[in-house]
Structure formats: C-alpha cells, structure tokens
Design a protein around this motif. Structure first.
Motif, short mmCIF file in Angstrom:
data_model
loop_
_atom_site.label_atom_id
_atom_site.label_comp_id
_atom_site.label_asym_id
_atom_site.label_seq_id
_atom_site.Cartn_x
_atom_site.Cartn_y
_atom_site.Cartn_z
N SER A 167 0.81 -1.31 0.02
CA SER A 167 0.07 -0.09 -0.17
C SER A 167 1.03 1.27 -0.07
O SER A 167 0.57 2.47 -0.37
CB SER A 167 -0.98 -0.11 1.35
OG SER A 167 -1.60 -1.04 1.31
N VAL A 168 2.18 1.03 0.47
CA VAL A 168 3.16 2.20 0.37
C VAL A 168 3.79 2.42 -0.94
O VAL A 168 4.51 1.68 -1.41
CB VAL A 168 3.90 1.96 1.54
CG1 VAL A 168 4.97 3.18 1.67
CG2 VAL A 168 3.23 1.89 3.04
N SER A 169 3.50 3.62 -1.58
CA SER A 169 4.07 3.90 -2.79
C SER A 169 5.66 3.81 -2.92
O SER A 169 6.30 3.65 -3.90
CB SER A 169 3.43 4.97 -3.48
OG SER A 169 3.80 6.08 -2.95
N SER A 170 6.27 4.49 -1.81
CA SER A 170 7.58 4.85 -1.71
C SER A 170 8.45 3.50 -1.30
O SER A 170 8.01 2.93 -0.45
CB SER A 170 7.94 5.90 -0.77
OG SER A 170 9.22 5.99 -0.56
N ARG A 176 11.49 0.35 5.31
CA ARG A 176 11.70 0.32 6.84
C ARG A 176 10.60 0.05 7.53
O ARG A 176 10.36 0.08 8.64
CB ARG A 176 11.85 1.86 6.93
CG ARG A 176 13.10 2.51 6.33
CD ARG A 176 13.37 3.95 6.91
NE ARG A 176 12.53 4.80 6.49
CZ ARG A 176 12.76 5.61 4.96
NH1 ARG A 176 14.08 5.38 4.38
NH2 ARG A 176 11.91 6.33 4.90
N LEU A 177 9.37 -0.79 6.88
CA LEU A 177 8.27 -1.11 7.40
C LEU A 177 8.09 -2.70 7.74
O LEU A 177 8.94 -3.35 7.00
CB LEU A 177 7.08 -0.75 6.72
CG LEU A 177 6.65 0.56 6.44
CD1 LEU A 177 5.22 0.71 5.50
CD2 LEU A 177 6.19 1.41 7.77
N PRO A 178 7.63 -3.03 8.77
CA PRO A 178 7.68 -4.68 9.29
C PRO A 178 6.63 -5.12 8.20
O PRO A 178 5.80 -4.55 7.41
CB PRO A 178 7.08 -4.46 10.51
CG PRO A 178 6.06 -3.22 10.59
CD PRO A 178 6.96 -2.28 9.81
N HIS A 179 6.87 -6.47 8.06
CA HIS A 179 5.70 -7.26 7.40
C HIS A 179 4.37 -7.23 8.06
O HIS A 179 4.56 -7.90 9.15
CB HIS A 179 6.16 -8.47 6.78
CG HIS A 179 5.44 -9.38 6.06
ND1 HIS A 179 5.44 -9.12 4.82
CD2 HIS A 179 4.45 -10.68 6.18
CE1 HIS A 179 4.41 -10.06 4.22
NE2 HIS A 179 3.91 -10.68 5.06
N PHE A 180 3.33 -6.72 7.31
CA PHE A 180 2.31 -6.80 8.05
C PHE A 180 0.97 -6.89 7.29
O PHE A 180 1.16 -6.68 5.84
CB PHE A 180 1.92 -5.21 8.86
CG PHE A 180 1.89 -4.16 7.79
CD1 PHE A 180 0.71 -3.63 7.63
CD2 PHE A 180 2.98 -3.41 7.50
CE1 PHE A 180 0.48 -2.73 6.62
CE2 PHE A 180 3.12 -2.32 6.59
CZ PHE A 180 1.70 -1.95 6.13
N ILE A 283 -8.41 5.06 6.64
CA ILE A 283 -8.13 3.99 7.54
C ILE A 283 -6.46 4.47 7.92
O ILE A 283 -5.71 4.26 6.98
CB ILE A 283 -8.22 2.53 7.23
CG1 ILE A 283 -9.73 2.28 6.66
CG2 ILE A 283 -8.08 1.60 8.52
CD1 ILE A 283 -10.76 2.60 7.86
N GLN A 284 -6.18 4.63 8.92
CA GLN A 284 -4.88 4.94 9.43
C GLN A 284 -4.15 3.87 10.36
O GLN A 284 -4.65 3.81 11.45
CB GLN A 284 -4.74 6.37 9.70
CG GLN A 284 -3.05 6.73 10.22
CD GLN A 284 -3.26 8.22 10.54
OE1 GLN A 284 -3.43 9.22 10.25
NE2 GLN A 284 -3.01 8.47 11.82
N LEU A 285 -3.00 3.55 10.21
CA LEU A 285 -2.39 2.33 10.98
C LEU A 285 -1.13 2.77 11.15
O LEU A 285 -0.12 3.32 10.44
CB LEU A 285 -2.03 0.90 9.84
CG LEU A 285 -1.27 0.00 10.72
CD1 LEU A 285 -2.17 -0.70 11.96
CD2 LEU A 285 -0.97 -1.00 9.76
N VAL A 293 0.76 4.41 7.84
CA VAL A 293 0.14 3.55 6.45
C VAL A 293 -1.35 3.88 6.40
O VAL A 293 -1.99 3.42 7.36
CB VAL A 293 0.25 2.09 6.40
CG1 VAL A 293 -0.10 1.52 5.09
CG2 VAL A 293 1.98 1.80 6.56
N THR A 294 -1.89 4.47 5.30
CA THR A 294 -3.25 4.92 5.23
C THR A 294 -3.86 4.33 3.77
O THR A 294 -3.23 3.95 2.87
CB THR A 294 -3.38 6.28 5.28
OG1 THR A 294 -2.72 6.89 4.05
CG2 THR A 294 -2.88 6.91 6.51
#
Length: 303
Positions: A167-170, A176-180, A283-285, A293-294
């Motif tokens: 969901s993150v374009s960059s 830098r994000l965990p696997h979720f 929806i914001q995580l 992440v939104t």
C-alpha cells in the motif's frame, strides 16, 4: 436608561426543518420603558444563502478578496407581521408563520452546511422600522435545513480494505516497514447520516514491528466550481477522527467499528453545477517508529 429588545423564537426547539414545511414562531419585543413605542411596521424575511469562497492557498490572498463571488440567494420571502402602530410597555409576542419551499431542479434547497470554502445558511430576519431619529430594531435566528429520508434508500454496498507494505508507494519507506497485513470492511460505503458507520478491522499479521494504534478519519472534500472540471479548486479538511485502538493489537482479533457521524460540519453528499460536497474515509495504521500507512476511499452520505 430604557431599552427595547427584539428577539425571534421558533416553536421547534431543534430548529431543524425540511423543505416544504412551515416555520411557526413568535417575535418577542421587550419594552422596558413605561410608555408605548411607536414603529413603522414589523417585517419578517426568510432567506437562504450559498457562499463559495476559494481558499487563499489555492489562488493567493489578494485574488481571494477580489475574485470571490458574492453569496447566491437560494430563497427569499418577506412577510408583513404588523403594520405601523404602537407597542405597549412590557413584553409583546407577535406570532408568525412562513413556509420553506420544496426543493426543485430549477430552485434547489440544499441542506445546511458550514465548511471551510462552502457555506449554506438559512435564517429568519426581523426588522422593526422606526422613525428617522431612531435606528431600526433587527433580530435574527438561524435554522437548519435537512432533506427528508428517502422512502426507497439505496441498497448497502460493502467496501473491503486491506493495508499491506504494497500500500506504500515509496520503495524506501516500504523497506523500513515490518511485514504486516491489516484487513477489514465497511458494511456499506453508502451511509445514512442518522445511523452509525459500521464494519470491522483485523490485524492479521505484523512481524518485526509493533502497532501503536489504528484510527479512522472522516474528511470532507469541497469543490469550488464545476465538479467535472479537474482544475476547479478543491479543499480537503478533517471532520472527525475515531481512535479504534491504542497500543499493539492482538493478531487475528476482529475489532468491530461503530462510528456515529457528527451532526455538525456534515450534510448529504451533493454535486451541483457550481460546487460539490463529498466525503472521504481514511483508515490509518500507526507503528511505534512513527510510520503511518493509510488507505482512503469515498463514502456517500445520504438521508
């Protein structure tokens, strides 16, 4: 020192009316002197105004002040309550009734709305005219206009959503994000304003990181101009946010959503030839390292 106060009181305490209804109330004149007061007539005006102002961030402060269109008159009606005469000392109540017209394609009656760029305002103004040496007494009361609930509402339309690293374009941010994996749904993205927004959300997986919270936000999108024109100025602002959970969330736990919509700053979604009012849900995580992440999608608010 003697004073005279003019006030308008509506019989309906909620001050909420539907197009086609009649407004009943009274004009209260409080005369603190011991003598009668002379007047040249008492006039009542019901008016509805549509004001559209492009924000300075879209065209600059000077252009906003110079080029902002004047408010459009949605409806105006005058009623002669009392002809010229005198009012006795003390409190005088003068009953009145005035009708709000039905909405039509040629003369629409929009719902009351107060936004950053668009304002739809309805009020009753009363003027007691007096001699040239005395200023007229003016009183005003605002009332709310809401459309009646439709007899055949639109069928519910479930809306699924999913938040993953994809969901993150960059790419740099994604690394830098965990696997979720966070999934959920809204029971319907067609929402009746008098009913809560319902659904559910679930954190299915989150390895190598800690969730710090989940939030749902309602935004309004105001279009100043023809909605079909992609260059028309648009303004997005948050209406309300709901904190679904605070802190890390148990994996696989289904969290129900039951979100009452705010009465202020919302109205039924509308698209007119010269403006539009739409709504978006986000929806914001949030993670403990302050990464967000939104996912955002439109919702249709109806009566």
């Amino acid at each position: 020192m003697t004073t005279t106060i003019l006030d308008i009181q509506l019989k309906r305490s909620s001050k909420v009316y539907h197009p086609g209804e009649t407004l009943y109330g009274s004009i209260v004149v409080k005369n603190s002197s011991k003598s009668e007061i002379k007047h040249d007539g008492i006039i009542l005006q019901l008016e509805g105004l549509l004001s559209i102002q492009v924000p300075p961030s879209k065209q600059g402060l000077i252009d906003t002040l110079v080029n902002s269109p004047k408010p459009s008159l949605l409806h105006s009606e005058f009623v002669d309550v009392v002809k010229a005469g005198k009012l006795p000392p003390g409190c005088s109540e003068l009953p009145f009734e005035v009708s709000l017209p039905l909405s039509s394609s040629k003369k629409p009656i929009y719902e009351t709305f107060h936004g950053n760029c668009i304002n739809i305002h309805y009020a009753i103004r009363c003027t007691m005219k007096r001699s040239l040496l005395a200023k007229p007494l003016i009183g005003m009361v605002e009332f709310l206009v809401e459309h009646k609930s439709v007899s055949t509402p639109l069928p519910p339309r479930a809306r699924m959503f999913s938040l993953t690293p994809a969901s993150v374009s960059s790419a740099g941010e994604r690394n830098r994000l965990p696997h979720f994996s966070v999934t959920g749904h809204l029971d319907s993205d067609i929402v009746v304003l008098d009913m809560p927004l319902t659904g559910q959300v679930c954190v299915e997986e989150c390895s190598g990181g800690v969730v710090s919270g989940i939030e749902v936000q309602l935004h309004r999108l105001e279009t100043c101009g023809n909605p079909a024109d992609t260059t028309a100025p648009r303004e997005v602002s948050e209406v309300q946010g709901w904190q679904v959970c605070d802190g890390d969330v148990a994996r696989g736990l289904v969290i129900p959503l039951y979100l009452p919509l705010p009465r202020a700053f919302t109205c039924a979604s509308v698209a007119a030839p010269n403006f539009a009012i739409e709504f978006r849900l986000t929806i914001q995580l949030a993670f403990c390292n302050d990464h967000l992440v939104t996912e955002t999608f439109p919702v249709n608010l109806t009566r």
